[in-house]
Design a protein around this motif. Structure first.
Motif, PDB file in Angstrom:
ATOM      1  N   ARG A  50      23.064 -28.663 -66.887  1.00 49.86           N
ATOM      2  CA  ARG A  50      23.246 -28.246 -65.499  1.00 49.86           C
ATOM      3  C   ARG A  50      24.202 -27.044 -65.439  1.00 49.86           C
ATOM      4  N   SER A  90      26.150 -43.098 -66.612  1.00 52.93           N
ATOM      5  CA  SER A  90      26.263 -43.461 -65.193  1.00 52.93           C
ATOM      6  C   SER A  90      25.800 -44.899 -65.042  1.00 52.93           C
ATOM      7  N   GLY A  96      25.509 -51.352 -55.158  1.00 46.71           N
ATOM      8  CA  GLY A  96      24.787 -50.109 -54.883  1.00 46.71           C
ATOM      9  C   GLY A  96      25.570 -48.861 -55.224  1.00 46.71           C
ATOM     10  N   THR A  97      26.858 -49.012 -55.569  1.00 43.61           N
ATOM     11  CA  THR A  97      27.643 -47.834 -55.930  1.00 43.61           C
ATOM     12  C   THR A  97      27.352 -47.422 -57.376  1.00 43.61           C
ATOM     13  N   THR A  98      27.762 -46.204 -57.676  1.00 43.65           N
ATOM     14  CA  THR A  98      27.543 -45.634 -58.997  1.00 43.65           C
ATOM     15  C   THR A  98      28.872 -45.168 -59.552  1.00 43.65           C
ATOM     16  N   SER A  99      29.086 -45.373 -60.838  1.00 43.90           N
ATOM     17  CA  SER A  99      30.268 -44.796 -61.483  1.00 43.90           C
ATOM     18  C   SER A  99      29.894 -44.350 -62.885  1.00 43.90           C
ATOM     19  N   MET A 100      30.868 -43.798 -63.569  1.00 47.12           N
ATOM     20  CA  MET A 100      30.596 -43.209 -64.878  1.00 47.12           C
ATOM     21  C   MET A 100      31.600 -43.759 -65.880  1.00 47.12           C
ATOM     22  N   PRO A 118      19.180 -37.742 -66.504  1.00 47.11           N
ATOM     23  CA  PRO A 118      19.949 -37.863 -65.267  1.00 47.11           C
ATOM     24  C   PRO A 118      19.995 -39.308 -64.768  1.00 47.11           C
ATOM     25  N   GLY A 119      21.183 -39.711 -64.337  1.00 47.78           N
ATOM     26  CA  GLY A 119      21.363 -41.073 -63.840  1.00 47.78           C
ATOM     27  C   GLY A 119      21.606 -42.081 -64.955  1.00 47.78           C
ATOM     28  N   GLN A 159      17.763 -29.089 -62.080  1.00 47.03           N
ATOM     29  CA  GLN A 159      16.874 -30.240 -62.171  1.00 47.03           C
ATOM     30  C   GLN A 159      15.773 -30.116 -61.130  1.00 47.03           C
TER      31      GLN A 159
ATOM     32  N   TYR B  61      30.537 -35.503 -54.655  1.00 45.43           N
ATOM     33  CA  TYR B  61      31.760 -34.765 -55.019  1.00 45.43           C
ATOM     34  C   TYR B  61      31.374 -33.793 -56.135  1.00 45.43           C
ATOM     35  N   VAL B  67      25.213 -37.738 -61.438  1.00 48.54           N
ATOM     36  CA  VAL B  67      24.467 -38.322 -60.319  1.00 48.54           C
ATOM     37  C   VAL B  67      24.444 -37.393 -59.093  1.00 48.54           C
ATOM     38  N   ALA B  70      22.035 -34.723 -59.272  1.00 48.24           N
ATOM     39  CA  ALA B  70      20.689 -35.303 -59.144  1.00 48.24           C
ATOM     40  C   ALA B  70      20.357 -35.557 -57.671  1.00 48.24           C
ATOM     41  N   VAL B 138      31.236 -45.800 -49.755  1.00 50.38           N
ATOM     42  CA  VAL B 138      32.314 -46.157 -50.683  1.00 50.38           C
ATOM     43  C   VAL B 138      32.632 -44.942 -51.557  1.00 50.38           C
ATOM     44  N   ARG B 157      33.912 -43.765 -58.280  1.00 44.98           N
ATOM     45  CA  ARG B 157      32.843 -44.738 -58.055  1.00 44.98           C
ATOM     46  C   ARG B 157      32.397 -44.546 -56.605  1.00 44.98           C
ATOM     47  N   HIS B 158      31.107 -44.372 -56.393  1.00 45.82           N
ATOM     48  CA  HIS B 158      30.707 -43.954 -55.046  1.00 45.82           C
ATOM     49  C   HIS B 158      29.332 -44.477 -54.655  1.00 45.82           C
ATOM     50  N   SER B 159      29.098 -44.482 -53.356  1.00 46.63           N
ATOM     51  CA  SER B 159      27.779 -44.835 -52.838  1.00 46.63           C
ATOM     52  C   SER B 159      26.777 -43.778 -53.252  1.00 46.63           C
ATOM     53  N   ASN B 160      25.547 -44.190 -53.290  1.00 44.64           N
ATOM     54  CA  ASN B 160      24.452 -43.297 -53.666  1.00 44.64           C
ATOM     55  C   ASN B 160      23.460 -43.340 -52.504  1.00 44.64           C
ATOM     56  N   HIS B 178      19.419 -40.431 -55.056  1.00 45.95           N
ATOM     57  CA  HIS B 178      18.945 -39.563 -56.141  1.00 45.95           C
ATOM     58  C   HIS B 178      17.540 -39.904 -56.602  1.00 45.95           C
ATOM     59  N   ARG B 179      16.933 -40.972 -56.006  1.00 48.62           N
ATOM     60  CA  ARG B 179      15.608 -41.290 -56.525  1.00 48.62           C
ATOM     61  C   ARG B 179      14.583 -41.645 -55.464  1.00 48.62           C
TER      62      ARG B 179
END
Lengths: 160, 195
Positions: A50, A90, A96-100, A118-119, A159, B61, B67, B70, B138, B157-160, B178-179
């Motif tokens: 990216r 990720s 439902g949240t996402t973190s890394m 990705p993801g 992307q 962010y 993510v 994406a 979040v 850590r965040h909502s998608n 993202h999907r």
């Protein structure tokens, strides 16, 4: 063809077969990753990164195919475009949240592939040395326990 | 005014009310105003400045390497696949206002080649929670040891989430940002446009 020639041809074929089977058998029994005998090769393809700003971050993706007869392990990474490179993943949580998080050392069994996408898993380029924009290309090196260092040329793209 | 006419007017009023904020409305922003800044540092009253249009709204962010880009890519895919984007806003709101100043957002939109239909928004750090809380978004700082940690070096850590907002400021649909397929969003946008 005379009978003696037939015999010689058959003997030669048997020798080749035995040699081939013998090598494969040796390598498939290997568990010592310091053994330097490597059959087949590890390939890197579908690489892209990216865009990103100087001192910022970017992510790179690629597919690693272990075409060797043995398990190999990804040890470390580096790039000419960033101060450091780490393998991250990720994670999607139940809420439902996402973190890394760092993905840890990856073991890739013989004939298997590791897909960075990705993801999911990605190479995080940290502290970019300059802006990287669409059309640029970077070099990313991956250090494996058995096959050593492989370098991919990685185009910068958006992307789709 | 005779009683039949009065009854008819009351009925119409009730129908209009339930159409606007009935079971389809996930969140009601019709009476709210949040003061945000866009990537040119211009003050934006959200969502008032977007009323009358249909808006796709997501949250990102810019220090997010995987993510969030994406999500942005999916927004541009949706934009590309719409036959007509007239009257549609594509809005990305930063949940990291400490680092995402207007100039940082401008850099991000330039890097990803976002056109004028995209609006990148940020807020004063003290104000961002008001909007995020209202929309159940979040956004929590997390630490990755290998990156070290200081006040400017953290992950999140965040909502998608991708929201679809109707013309009057009601959030009417929510998707995984993202999907979600562009076809799915496209149908919902066309539905809101036809209301």
């Amino acid at each position: 063809m005379k009978p003696i020639q037939h015999l010689l041809l058959i003997l030669l074929s048997v020798c080749f077969l035995l040699l081939g089977c013998g090598s494969e058998s040796n390598s498939s029994n290997e568990s010592d990753t310091t053994n330097k005998v490597v059959l087949g090769k590890v390939t890197l393809d579908n690489a892209w990164a990216r865009p990103g700003s100087q001192q910022g971050k970017s992510a790179a993706y690629l597919r690693i195919s272990n075409g060797t007869a043995s398990t190999d392990t990804l040890l470390s990474f580096s790039s000419d475009a960033a101060e450091s490179v780490e393998l991250h993943e990720s994670i999607k949580h139940d809420d439902g949240t996402t973190s890394m998080q760092p993905a840890g050392q990856q073991v890739i069994p013989s004939t298997e592939k590791l897909q960075l996408q990705p993801g999911g898993m990605h190479l995080m380029l940290i502290n970019l040395k300059k802006d990287i924009t669409v059309g640029d290309s970077l070099r990313i090196s991956l250090d494996f326990a058995r096959v050593g260092t492989l370098t991919a040329t990685v185009p910068v793209q958006i992307q789709q | 005014m005779n009683s039949t006419l009065k009854s008819l007017l009351v009925s119409l009023l009730l129908v209009a009310t339930f159409t606007a904020c009935g079971p389809d409305a996930l969140y009601d922003l019709s009476e709210d105003t949040f003061q945000l800044r866009d990537s040119d540092s211009t003050l934006v009253n959200f969502p008032a400045d977007f009323k009358g249009d249909v808006s796709l709204i997501t949250f990102i962010y810019t220090n997010c390497p995987d993510v969030c880009p994406a999500i942005t890519a999916n927004m541009t895919n949706i934009q590309r696949k719409l036959d007509d984007t007239t009257g549609i806003n594509f809005i990305e709101i930063s949940f990291d206002p400490e680092r995402d100043s207007p100039s940082v957002l401008k850099e991000y939109r330039d890097l990803y080649g976002l056109n004028e239909q995209f609006t990148m928004l940020t807020s004063h750090p003290n104000d961002s929670d008001l909007l995020l809380d209202k929309l159940d978004i979040v956004a929590e700082k997390t630490i990755i040891d290998s990156l070290g940690y200081d006040s400017t070096n953290y992950a999140m850590r965040h909502s998608n989430t991708l929201y679809l907002m109707g013309r009057q400021g009601y959030i009417r649909a929510e998707y995984p940002a993202h999907r979600v397929t562009s076809e799915h969003v496209k149908d919902d946008i066309n539905y809101l446009r036809s209301e």
